[in-house]
Write a protein that holds these residues in place. Structure first.
Motif, mmCIF file in Angstrom:
data_model
loop_
_atom_site.group_PDB
_atom_site.id
_atom_site.type_symbol
_atom_site.label_atom_id
_atom_site.label_comp_id
_atom_site.label_asym_id
_atom_site.label_seq_id
_atom_site.Cartn_x
_atom_site.Cartn_y
_atom_site.Cartn_z
ATOM 1 N N PHE A 23 41.398 37.590 42.385
ATOM 2 C CA PHE A 23 41.930 36.808 43.497
ATOM 3 C C PHE A 23 40.835 36.406 44.468
ATOM 4 C CE2 PHE A 23 42.124 41.143 45.083
ATOM 5 C CZ PHE A 23 41.720 41.018 46.407
ATOM 6 N N ALA A 24 41.145 35.362 45.207
ATOM 7 C CA ALA A 24 40.281 34.905 46.300
ATOM 8 C C ALA A 24 41.148 34.833 47.543
ATOM 9 C CB ALA A 24 39.685 33.539 45.983
ATOM 10 N N ALA A 25 40.875 35.709 48.497
ATOM 11 C CA ALA A 25 41.587 35.675 49.770
ATOM 12 C C ALA A 25 41.166 34.414 50.518
ATOM 13 C CB ALA A 25 41.255 36.919 50.590
ATOM 14 N N TYR A 26 42.068 33.887 51.330
ATOM 15 C CA TYR A 26 41.703 32.690 52.095
ATOM 16 C C TYR A 26 42.369 32.664 53.452
ATOM 17 C CZ TYR A 26 46.197 30.539 50.633
ATOM 18 O OH TYR A 26 47.530 30.263 50.406
ATOM 19 N N ARG A 27 41.775 31.846 54.309
ATOM 20 C CA ARG A 27 42.375 31.473 55.598
ATOM 21 C C ARG A 27 42.518 29.965 55.559
ATOM 22 N NH1 ARG A 27 38.205 34.876 57.171
ATOM 23 N NH2 ARG A 27 36.997 33.103 57.911
ATOM 24 N N ARG A 28 43.676 29.475 55.956
ATOM 25 C CA ARG A 28 43.923 28.034 55.917
ATOM 26 C C ARG A 28 44.152 27.506 57.320
ATOM 27 N NH1 ARG A 28 45.971 24.376 51.885
ATOM 28 N NH2 ARG A 28 46.173 26.127 50.467
ATOM 29 N N SER A 29 43.530 26.380 57.596
ATOM 30 C CA SER A 29 43.742 25.661 58.842
ATOM 31 C C SER A 29 43.857 24.188 58.483
ATOM 32 C CB SER A 29 42.578 25.897 59.805
ATOM 33 O OG SER A 29 42.754 25.126 60.973
ATOM 34 N N GLU A 30 45.085 23.705 58.461
ATOM 35 C CA GLU A 30 45.381 22.336 58.031
ATOM 36 C C GLU A 30 44.806 22.104 56.635
ATOM 37 O OE1 GLU A 30 44.663 19.371 61.023
ATOM 38 O OE2 GLU A 30 45.397 20.695 62.597
ATOM 39 N N ASN A 31 43.846 21.195 56.483
ATOM 40 C CA ASN A 31 43.297 20.879 55.167
ATOM 41 C C ASN A 31 41.974 21.571 54.890
ATOM 42 O OD1 ASN A 31 45.447 19.279 54.405
ATOM 43 N ND2 ASN A 31 44.572 17.457 55.341
ATOM 44 N N LEU A 32 41.729 22.683 55.575
ATOM 45 C CA LEU A 32 40.513 23.458 55.357
ATOM 46 C C LEU A 32 40.881 24.870 54.917
ATOM 47 C CD1 LEU A 32 37.455 23.923 55.548
ATOM 48 C CD2 LEU A 32 37.804 24.531 57.940
ATOM 49 N N VAL A 33 40.275 25.308 53.826
ATOM 50 C CA VAL A 33 40.490 26.655 53.310
ATOM 51 C C VAL A 33 39.154 27.390 53.325
ATOM 52 C CG1 VAL A 33 41.075 27.988 51.254
ATOM 53 C CG2 VAL A 33 42.464 26.012 51.884
ATOM 54 N N THR A 34 39.104 28.510 54.029
ATOM 55 C CA THR A 34 37.921 29.357 54.059
ATOM 56 C C THR A 34 38.152 30.514 53.103
ATOM 57 O OG1 THR A 34 37.522 28.770 56.364
ATOM 58 C CG2 THR A 34 36.429 30.756 55.549
ATOM 59 N N ILE A 35 37.170 30.775 52.245
ATOM 60 C CA ILE A 35 37.277 31.863 51.264
ATOM 61 C C ILE A 35 36.291 32.969 51.651
ATOM 62 C CG2 ILE A 35 37.018 32.519 48.838
ATOM 63 C CD1 ILE A 35 37.815 29.664 48.109
ATOM 64 N N PRO A 36 36.805 34.049 52.298
ATOM 65 C CA PRO A 36 35.923 35.136 52.719
ATOM 66 C C PRO A 36 35.747 36.252 51.686
ATOM 67 C CG PRO A 36 38.067 35.445 53.692
ATOM 68 C CD PRO A 36 38.127 34.167 52.894
ATOM 69 N N HIS A 37 36.583 36.257 50.627
ATOM 70 C CA HIS A 37 36.527 37.384 49.691
ATOM 71 C C HIS A 37 37.052 36.973 48.323
ATOM 72 C CE1 HIS A 37 36.486 41.587 48.468
ATOM 73 N NE2 HIS A 37 37.719 41.446 48.024
ATOM 74 N N VAL A 38 36.284 37.293 47.288
ATOM 75 C CA VAL A 38 36.701 37.106 45.894
ATOM 76 C C VAL A 38 36.572 38.452 45.208
ATOM 77 C CG1 VAL A 38 36.211 35.938 43.701
ATOM 78 C CG2 VAL A 38 35.936 34.694 45.855
ATOM 79 N N GLU A 39 37.593 38.791 44.428
ATOM 80 C CA GLU A 39 37.587 40.107 43.766
ATOM 81 C C GLU A 39 38.258 40.018 42.408
ATOM 82 O OE1 GLU A 39 39.574 44.471 44.590
ATOM 83 O OE2 GLU A 39 38.852 43.324 46.303
ATOM 84 N N SER A 40 37.693 40.715 41.439
ATOM 85 C CA SER A 40 38.295 40.838 40.109
ATOM 86 C C SER A 40 38.555 42.303 39.825
ATOM 87 C CB SER A 40 37.357 40.305 39.024
ATOM 88 O OG SER A 40 37.256 38.923 39.063
ATOM 89 N N ALA A 41 39.645 42.569 39.120
ATOM 90 C CA ALA A 41 39.897 43.934 38.663
ATOM 91 C C ALA A 41 38.705 44.381 37.819
ATOM 92 C CB ALA A 41 41.182 43.983 37.839
ATOM 93 N N LYS A 42 38.386 45.654 37.868
ATOM 94 C CA LYS A 42 37.200 46.138 37.153
ATOM 95 C C LYS A 42 37.278 45.826 35.664
ATOM 96 C CE LYS A 42 38.886 50.830 36.608
ATOM 97 N NZ LYS A 42 38.667 52.242 36.849
ATOM 98 N N GLU A 43 38.478 45.754 35.106
ATOM 99 C CA GLU A 43 38.647 45.456 33.684
ATOM 100 C C GLU A 43 38.236 44.021 33.337
ATOM 101 O OE1 GLU A 43 41.529 48.650 34.901
ATOM 102 O OE2 GLU A 43 41.013 46.680 35.700
ATOM 103 N N LEU A 44 38.175 43.152 34.339
ATOM 104 C CA LEU A 44 37.848 41.747 34.116
ATOM 105 C C LEU A 44 36.392 41.416 34.397
ATOM 106 C CD1 LEU A 44 40.992 40.125 35.763
ATOM 107 C CD2 LEU A 44 40.576 40.514 33.325
ATOM 108 N N ARG A 45 35.693 42.308 35.024
ATOM 109 C CA ARG A 45 34.321 42.016 35.445
ATOM 110 C C ARG A 45 33.417 41.784 34.244
ATOM 111 N NH1 ARG A 45 34.538 46.386 40.241
ATOM 112 N NH2 ARG A 45 36.101 45.237 41.446
ATOM 113 N N GLY A 46 32.558 40.770 34.387
ATOM 114 C CA GLY A 46 31.625 40.425 33.329
ATOM 115 C C GLY A 46 32.219 39.558 32.237
ATOM 116 N N LYS A 47 33.451 39.094 32.419
ATOM 117 C CA LYS A 47 34.127 38.283 31.404
ATOM 118 C C LYS A 47 34.311 36.830 31.824
ATOM 119 C CE LYS A 47 36.638 42.214 29.526
ATOM 120 N NZ LYS A 47 37.943 42.777 29.179
ATOM 121 N N GLY A 48 33.775 36.452 33.002
ATOM 122 C CA GLY A 48 33.904 35.073 33.452
ATOM 123 C C GLY A 48 35.192 34.766 34.195
ATOM 124 N N THR A 49 35.992 35.776 34.441
ATOM 125 C CA THR A 49 37.287 35.563 35.100
ATOM 126 C C THR A 49 37.118 34.997 36.507
ATOM 127 O OG1 THR A 49 38.277 37.338 33.811
ATOM 128 C CG2 THR A 49 39.465 36.642 35.780
#
Length: 90
Positions: A23-49
Motif C-alpha cells: 500500500f501507499a498511504a496518501y493525503r489528498r487536497s483537491e487534485n493533489l495527492v501526497t504519498i508519504p509512505h509506501v509499504e509491502s508485506a514482507k512476503e512481497l518484498r523483492g518481487k516488484g510488487t
C-alpha cells in the motif's frame, strides 16, 4: 493480474498479490495527492510488487486527473527511475 484500488476510507492505494498487501498511504487536497509512505508485506518484498503499485497509482492519477507529490523515499526513487511517469508529478 491484480489491480491497484483507492481505499478512500483508509486513505491509501492498495495492491493485493498472493494474498498479501502492498500500500501507499496518501493525503489528498483537491487534485493533489501526497504519498508519504509506501509499504509491502514482507512476503512481497523483492518481487516488484511496490513498483507495480506505483505504476497503478500513476494510471489512476492519469485516469482521474490528479497530481502526485512523493515524499516517501521509495516513491521519490521510483519516480526518479521512471521518467515516463513525470507527467503526474507536481
Amino acid at each position: 493480474m491484480s489491480t491497484v484500488v483507492d481505499n478512500t476510507a483508509a486513505r491509501r492505494f492498495e495492491l493485493l498479490e498472493d494474498g498479501h498487501l502492498a500500500f501507499a498511504a496518501y493525503r489528498r487536497s483537491e487534485n493533489l495527492v501526497t504519498i508519504p509512505h509506501v509499504e509491502s508485506a514482507k512476503e512481497l518484498r523483492g518481487k516488484g510488487t511496490a513498483s507495480r503499485l506505483m505504476t497503478g497509482i500513476v494510471a489512476l492519477a492519469r485516469e482521474h486527473s490528479f497530481k502526485i507529490t512523493p515524499t516517501c523515499p521509495y516513491a521519490i526513487a521510483w519516480f526518479r527511475n521512471h521518467p515516463e511517469a513525470e507527467d503526474v508529478l507536481i
